[in-house]
Design a protein around this motif. Structure first.
Motif, PDB file in Angstrom:
ATOM      1  N   TYR A 183       0.836  -1.205   0.000  1.00 60.54           N
ATOM      2  CA  TYR A 183       0.000   0.000   0.000  1.00 60.54           C
ATOM      3  C   TYR A 183       0.871   1.254   0.000  1.00 60.54           C
ATOM      4  CZ  TYR A 183      -2.605   3.800   2.203  1.00 60.54           C
ATOM      5  OH  TYR A 183      -3.146   5.027   2.519  1.00 60.54           O
ATOM      6  N   GLU A 184       1.880   1.283   0.863  1.00 62.61           N
ATOM      7  CA  GLU A 184       2.764   2.452   0.942  1.00 62.61           C
ATOM      8  C   GLU A 184       3.527   2.658  -0.357  1.00 62.61           C
ATOM      9  OE1 GLU A 184       5.033   1.324   4.312  1.00 62.61           O
ATOM     10  OE2 GLU A 184       3.481   1.934   5.767  1.00 62.61           O
ATOM     11  N   ASP A 185       3.929   1.577  -1.000  1.00 56.47           N
ATOM     12  CA  ASP A 185       4.647   1.706  -2.267  1.00 56.47           C
ATOM     13  C   ASP A 185       3.734   2.235  -3.372  1.00 56.47           C
ATOM     14  OD1 ASP A 185       7.030   0.851  -1.184  1.00 56.47           O
ATOM     15  OD2 ASP A 185       6.706  -1.258  -1.690  1.00 56.47           O
ATOM     16  N   PHE A 186       2.474   1.807  -3.400  1.00 54.83           N
ATOM     17  CA  PHE A 186       1.529   2.386  -4.351  1.00 54.83           C
ATOM     18  C   PHE A 186       1.410   3.892  -4.120  1.00 54.83           C
ATOM     19  CE2 PHE A 186      -0.652  -1.915  -4.883  1.00 54.83           C
ATOM     20  CZ  PHE A 186      -0.273  -2.057  -6.203  1.00 54.83           C
ATOM     21  N   CYS A 187       1.277   4.280  -2.859  1.00 58.57           N
ATOM     22  CA  CYS A 187       1.106   5.706  -2.545  1.00 58.57           C
ATOM     23  C   CYS A 187       2.340   6.519  -2.923  1.00 58.57           C
ATOM     24  CB  CYS A 187       0.805   5.874  -1.050  1.00 58.57           C
ATOM     25  SG  CYS A 187      -0.869   5.367  -0.582  1.00 58.57           S
ATOM     26  N   THR A 188       3.507   5.896  -2.869  1.00 55.86           N
ATOM     27  CA  THR A 188       4.743   6.598  -3.214  1.00 55.86           C
ATOM     28  C   THR A 188       4.948   6.673  -4.721  1.00 55.86           C
ATOM     29  OG1 THR A 188       5.814   5.915  -1.155  1.00 55.86           O
ATOM     30  CG2 THR A 188       7.258   6.547  -2.973  1.00 55.86           C
ATOM     31  N   ALA A 189       4.688   5.569  -5.414  1.00 59.41           N
ATOM     32  CA  ALA A 189       5.069   5.463  -6.818  1.00 59.41           C
ATOM     33  C   ALA A 189       4.031   6.025  -7.788  1.00 59.41           C
ATOM     34  CB  ALA A 189       5.355   4.003  -7.170  1.00 59.41           C
ATOM     35  N   CYS A 190       2.747   6.011  -7.417  1.00 59.28           N
ATOM     36  CA  CYS A 190       1.691   6.360  -8.372  1.00 59.28           C
ATOM     37  C   CYS A 190       1.359   7.847  -8.359  1.00 59.28           C
ATOM     38  CB  CYS A 190       0.425   5.562  -8.055  1.00 59.28           C
ATOM     39  SG  CYS A 190       0.582   3.797  -8.363  1.00 59.28           S
ATOM     40  N   ARG A 191       0.730   8.282  -9.434  1.00 56.53           N
ATOM     41  CA  ARG A 191       0.301   9.673  -9.553  1.00 56.53           C
ATOM     42  C   ARG A 191      -0.957   9.918  -8.723  1.00 56.53           C
ATOM     43  NH1 ARG A 191       0.012  10.339 -15.953  1.00 56.53           N
ATOM     44  NH2 ARG A 191      -1.049   8.344 -15.659  1.00 56.53           N
ATOM     45  N   PRO A 192      -1.174  11.150  -8.288  1.00 54.87           N
ATOM     46  CA  PRO A 192      -2.304  11.430  -7.398  1.00 54.87           C
ATOM     47  C   PRO A 192      -3.659  11.061  -7.983  1.00 54.87           C
ATOM     48  CG  PRO A 192      -0.757  13.264  -7.384  1.00 54.87           C
ATOM     49  CD  PRO A 192      -0.308  12.338  -8.468  1.00 54.87           C
ATOM     50  N   GLN A 193      -3.839  11.144  -9.293  1.00 49.43           N
ATOM     51  CA  GLN A 193      -5.148  10.899  -9.897  1.00 49.43           C
ATOM     52  C   GLN A 193      -5.432   9.419 -10.160  1.00 49.43           C
ATOM     53  OE1 GLN A 193      -2.544  12.432 -11.271  1.00 49.43           O
ATOM     54  NE2 GLN A 193      -2.492  12.227 -13.511  1.00 49.43           N
ATOM     55  N   THR A 194      -4.421   8.563 -10.034  1.00 57.31           N
ATOM     56  CA  THR A 194      -4.625   7.126 -10.247  1.00 57.31           C
ATOM     57  C   THR A 194      -5.511   6.558  -9.144  1.00 57.31           C
ATOM     58  OG1 THR A 194      -2.505   6.859 -11.373  1.00 57.31           O
ATOM     59  CG2 THR A 194      -3.461   4.892 -10.362  1.00 57.31           C
ATOM     60  N   ARG A 195      -6.437   5.700  -9.520  1.00 56.44           N
ATOM     61  CA  ARG A 195      -7.320   5.091  -8.532  1.00 56.44           C
ATOM     62  C   ARG A 195      -6.757   3.750  -8.049  1.00 56.44           C
ATOM     63  NH1 ARG A 195     -13.207   4.967 -11.072  1.00 56.44           N
ATOM     64  NH2 ARG A 195     -11.991   4.455 -12.946  1.00 56.44           N
ATOM     65  N   LEU A 196      -6.937   3.492  -6.769  1.00 59.82           N
ATOM     66  CA  LEU A 196      -6.497   2.245  -6.155  1.00 59.82           C
ATOM     67  C   LEU A 196      -7.642   1.666  -5.337  1.00 59.82           C
ATOM     68  CD1 LEU A 196      -4.357   0.131  -5.197  1.00 59.82           C
ATOM     69  CD2 LEU A 196      -3.808   1.737  -3.340  1.00 59.82           C
ATOM     70  N   THR A 197      -7.998   0.423  -5.641  1.00 57.18           N
ATOM     71  CA  THR A 197      -8.977  -0.310  -4.840  1.00 57.18           C
ATOM     72  C   THR A 197      -8.243  -1.270  -3.919  1.00 57.18           C
ATOM     73  OG1 THR A 197     -10.690  -0.228  -6.539  1.00 57.18           O
ATOM     74  CG2 THR A 197     -10.881  -1.975  -4.904  1.00 57.18           C
ATOM     75  N   ILE A 198      -8.686  -1.317  -2.664  1.00 58.95           N
ATOM     76  CA  ILE A 198      -8.206  -2.319  -1.714  1.00 58.95           C
ATOM     77  C   ILE A 198      -9.418  -3.101  -1.230  1.00 58.95           C
ATOM     78  CG2 ILE A 198      -7.089  -2.727   0.508  1.00 58.95           C
ATOM     79  CD1 ILE A 198      -5.538  -0.134   0.094  1.00 58.95           C
ATOM     80  N   ALA A 199      -9.357  -4.426  -1.345  1.00 54.40           N
ATOM     81  CA  ALA A 199     -10.458  -5.283  -0.910  1.00 54.40           C
ATOM     82  C   ALA A 199      -9.873  -6.387  -0.037  1.00 54.40           C
ATOM     83  CB  ALA A 199     -11.178  -5.887  -2.120  1.00 54.40           C
ATOM     84  N   ALA A 200     -10.272  -6.426   1.235  1.00 53.73           N
ATOM     85  CA  ALA A 200      -9.707  -7.371   2.193  1.00 53.73           C
ATOM     86  C   ALA A 200     -10.812  -8.182   2.867  1.00 53.73           C
ATOM     87  CB  ALA A 200      -8.886  -6.631   3.256  1.00 53.73           C
ATOM     88  N   ASP A 201     -10.507  -9.448   3.158  1.00 53.12           N
ATOM     89  CA  ASP A 201     -11.435 -10.347   3.859  1.00 53.12           C
ATOM     90  C   ASP A 201     -12.809 -10.369   3.188  1.00 53.12           C
ATOM     91  OD1 ASP A 201      -9.862 -11.519   5.832  1.00 53.12           O
ATOM     92  OD2 ASP A 201     -10.087  -9.808   7.178  1.00 53.12           O
ATOM     93  N   LEU A 202     -12.805 -10.584   1.880  1.00 52.32           N
ATOM     94  CA  LEU A 202     -14.057 -10.598   1.131  1.00 52.32           C
ATOM     95  C   LEU A 202     -14.977 -11.714   1.602  1.00 52.32           C
ATOM     96  CD1 LEU A 202     -12.496  -9.836  -2.323  1.00 52.32           C
ATOM     97  CD2 LEU A 202     -14.070  -8.367  -1.096  1.00 52.32           C
ATOM     98  N   LEU A 203     -16.271 -11.407   1.661  1.00 55.46           N
ATOM     99  CA  LEU A 203     -17.348 -12.290   2.098  1.00 55.46           C
ATOM    100  C   LEU A 203     -17.352 -12.543   3.606  1.00 55.46           C
ATOM    101  CD1 LEU A 203     -17.528 -15.005  -0.712  1.00 55.46           C
ATOM    102  CD2 LEU A 203     -18.730 -12.817  -0.564  1.00 55.46           C
ATOM    103  N   GLN A 204     -16.452 -11.889   4.328  1.00 53.76           N
ATOM    104  CA  GLN A 204     -16.451 -12.007   5.781  1.00 53.76           C
ATOM    105  C   GLN A 204     -17.203 -10.819   6.400  1.00 53.76           C
ATOM    106  OE1 GLN A 204     -15.354 -14.895   7.084  1.00 53.76           O
ATOM    107  NE2 GLN A 204     -15.096 -15.326   4.907  1.00 53.76           N
ATOM    108  N   PRO A 205     -17.681 -10.946   7.639  1.00 49.82           N
ATOM    109  CA  PRO A 205     -18.455  -9.849   8.249  1.00 49.82           C
ATOM    110  C   PRO A 205     -17.695  -8.528   8.330  1.00 49.82           C
ATOM    111  CG  PRO A 205     -18.728 -11.880   9.505  1.00 49.82           C
ATOM    112  CD  PRO A 205     -17.657 -12.155   8.494  1.00 49.82           C
ATOM    113  N   ASP A 206     -16.363  -8.590   8.432  1.00 46.43           N
ATOM    114  CA  ASP A 206     -15.572  -7.361   8.560  1.00 46.43           C
ATOM    115  C   ASP A 206     -14.853  -7.002   7.261  1.00 46.43           C
ATOM    116  OD1 ASP A 206     -13.872  -9.511   8.596  1.00 46.43           O
ATOM    117  OD2 ASP A 206     -12.553  -8.700  10.156  1.00 46.43           O
TER     118      ASP A 206
END
Length: 235
Positions: A183-206
């Motif tokens: 995540y930190e490397d994406f924030c460092t390397a990418c341009r501000p307008q680039t979109r990033l999706t993060i999806a964690a623990d899919l189908l779980q309550p949290d």
């Protein structure tokens, strides 16, 4: 002699009951199989126990297929199918053959003329893409990025350029304990307008599913994704 069939059995992760995630029709197939080709025997036995199969697990046969399996051993795994025994392929999680060593078993099945039967189940890769708001018409699953710098940032910028020039969503996974570093490397390397999706623990309550521009991510508190199965998508 008729050959057996190779069933590809999805394996969900997390604490939700198995049959809250998988269709009940899979249960009939699992209950009919005595021979399983698996990524890890302990994990496979645990999944089958949670699934509540109708027979004692100790009565079943297991053979491991993973990154440590030699090519000659893979062929031996298919001897029962060639004499009419059906087999089920189980990976650690997700869909056999998708980002998974089960693809080797499927390739060999086609070589031997064995019918391959994929069963319905969730793919975290596609679930994340569905929920991302990024392009679902054109996308690429790239697996793991390089671990070391500067190779990692170079790769990130390469895939960011593809996402922008081809309007193609770029999908990645990482070892859960390295999620925040990626995540930190994406924030460092990418341009501000680039979109990033993060999806964690899919189908779980949290579960966490969030799409932001890199500029927005930089202003927010770091997401709670460390040591959680996660998918990352650039778009």
């Amino acid at each position: 002699m008729a050959k057996g069939k190779l069933y590809l059995i999805p394996t969900p992760i997390g604490d939700r009951p198995v049959w809250d995630v998988l269709p009940a029709s899979n249960r009939t197939v699992i209950d009919s199989i005595d021979y399983f080709i698996v990524e890890d025997i302990r994990s496979a036995r645990r999944f089958l126990s949670k699934a509540g199969i109708s027979r004692p697990i100790d009565s079943l046969r297991f053979a491991e297929l993973n990154e440590h399996t030699a090519p000659a051993e893979v062929s031996a795994l298919f001897a029962p199918l060639l004499t009419g025994t059906d087999a089920g392929v189980l990976s650690e999680a997700g869909l056999p053959g998708v980002a998974d060593p089960g693809a080797d078993a499927v390739a060999l099945a086609h070589i031997h003329g064995i019918e391959v039967v994929p069963l319905v189940g969730p793919s975290s890769i596609l679930l994340a893409l569905m929920a991302s708001g990024l392009n679902g018409q054109s996308f690429a699953f790239n697996g793991y990025l390089p671990i070391r710098q500067p190779d990692r940032n170079k790769a990130i910028r390469h895939f960011e350029a593809r996402a922008q020039s081809e309007h193609q969503s770029q999908i990645f996974i990482e070892a859960p304990y390295r999620n925040l570093k990626l995540y930190e490397d994406f924030c460092t390397a990418c341009r501000p307008q680039t979109r990033l999706t993060i999806a964690a623990d899919l189908l779980q309550p949290d579960q966490l599913i969030r799409t932001r521009t890199i500029g927005q991510w930089r202003k927010e508190q770091k997401p709670d994704i460390q040591k959680r199965p996660a998918i990352f998508i650039l778009g």
